[in-house]
Design an enzyme around this catalytic site. Structure first.
Site, PDB file in Angstrom:
ATOM      1  NE  ARG A  30      10.017  13.247 -11.791  1.00 49.20           N
ATOM      2  CZ  ARG A  30      11.076  13.513 -11.023  1.00 49.20           C
ATOM      3  NH1 ARG A  30      12.177  12.767 -11.146  1.00 49.20           N
ATOM      4  NH2 ARG A  30      11.041  14.500 -10.141  1.00 49.20           N
ATOM      5  CE  LYS A  55       9.768  18.343 -13.025  1.00 46.69           C
ATOM      6  NZ  LYS A  55       8.434  18.306 -12.369  1.00 46.69           N
ATOM      7  CG  HIS A  90       3.501  10.712 -11.458  1.00 49.70           C
ATOM      8  ND1 HIS A  90       4.837  10.673 -11.812  1.00 49.70           N
ATOM      9  CD2 HIS A  90       3.367  11.774 -10.626  1.00 49.70           C
ATOM     10  CE1 HIS A  90       5.480  11.674 -11.228  1.00 49.70           C
ATOM     11  NE2 HIS A  90       4.621  12.356 -10.498  1.00 49.70           N
ATOM     12  NE  ARG A 136       8.260  11.406  -8.498  1.00 54.05           N
ATOM     13  CZ  ARG A 136       9.561  11.490  -8.215  1.00 54.05           C
ATOM     14  NH1 ARG A 136      10.299  10.399  -8.223  1.00 54.05           N
ATOM     15  NH2 ARG A 136      10.119  12.649  -7.922  1.00 54.05           N
ATOM     16  CG  HIS A 170      11.126  16.149  -4.662  1.00 50.35           C
ATOM     17  ND1 HIS A 170      10.200  15.747  -3.728  1.00 50.35           N
ATOM     18  CD2 HIS A 170      10.601  15.819  -5.870  1.00 50.35           C
ATOM     19  CE1 HIS A 170       9.162  15.200  -4.335  1.00 50.35           C
ATOM     20  NE2 HIS A 170       9.383  15.229  -5.636  1.00 50.35           N
ATOM     21  CE1 TYR A 217       3.885  12.386  -2.964  1.00 46.33           C
ATOM     22  CE2 TYR A 217       5.975  13.525  -2.765  1.00 46.33           C
ATOM     23  CZ  TYR A 217       5.019  12.910  -3.547  1.00 46.33           C
ATOM     24  OH  TYR A 217       5.187  12.830  -4.897  1.00 46.33           O
TER      25      TYR A 217
END
Length: 216
Positions: A32, A57, A163, A166, A189, A198
């Site tokens: 990110r 994150k 972004h 990514r 994630h 995706y």
């Protein structure tokens, strides 16, 4: 929004200097934008060819690859950053923000080379938290503007932001045959269902799977 490889290249060739290096890392690592801008010198391991992303994150650390193609440029960049840091030290500055009360625990760490930002700001500024004059990292708005302008100049009919790199990183890895769990780890994630998004842009039908009939 996902860009194909030609569109990624069209943006990169229209960027120069630090914005080009940052954009290359975003696409080449899946970071990110703020994860990239907050990198410290010690987070880049050239020998192991990896980058440690701290407090991503969800406040979790993870490791991603250091692209071989960007390594020489990044090394030269860090040589210049070190010269800047030494100049700051000589002028009585050279301190950087440290998280989680580390500065109180290690009073001298804030001036050590390993803790400096990989992408420092061009100018010193006053830290509102402490009142100390420091060199922060580059502001994300500067990179956002550069990427958006490069996408407009490329004129391929799609908007792009940092972004977007990514998203494209994840999609292109899946297209190349890497398994979903590996991509999940690289992206950081928590749940694989987030990564599964995706698979819907791979142009391979349901869940990103190619029919066995097409391999006959």
């Amino acid at each position: 929004m996902v860009l194909n490889r030609e569109e990624i290249q069209a943006i990169l060739v229209r960027l120069n200097g630090t914005p080009h290096l940052i954009a290359s890392l975003l696409y080449g690592t899946g970071m990110r934008i703020m994860e990239c801008l907050r990198l410290r010198v010690q987070d880049v391991d050239f020998k192991r060819r990896e980058i440690l992303i701290r407090d991503g994150k969800g406040f979790k650390d993870r490791v991603t690859m250091l692209p071989t193609s960007v390594t020489p440029t990044l090394q030269m960049h860090l040589d210049k950053v070190k010269e800047l840091h030494l100049t700051d030290l000589a002028q009585g500055f050279g301190s950087v923000y440290l998280p989680y009360a580390l500065e109180r625990k290690y009073p001298n760490a804030a001036r050590e080379w390993i803790w400096q930002y990989v992408f420092p700001a061009a100018k010193l500024s006053t830290d509102p938290r402490s009142g100390e004059v420091r060199r922060h990292h580059i502001q994300e708005q500067a990179i956002q503007r550069a990427v958006k302008q490069a996408a407009r100049d490329a004129d391929f009919g799609k908007a792009a932001t940092p972004h977007t790199f990514r998203h494209s990183f994840a999609t292109h890895l899946l297209e190349s045959g890497y398994d979903i769990r590996t991509v999940q780890e690289l992206l950081g994630h928590v749940d694989v269902s987030t990564t599964m998004i995706y698979t819907h842009v791979l142009n391979k039908g349901g869940q990103g799977v190619t029919s066995p009939l097409d391999h006959l």
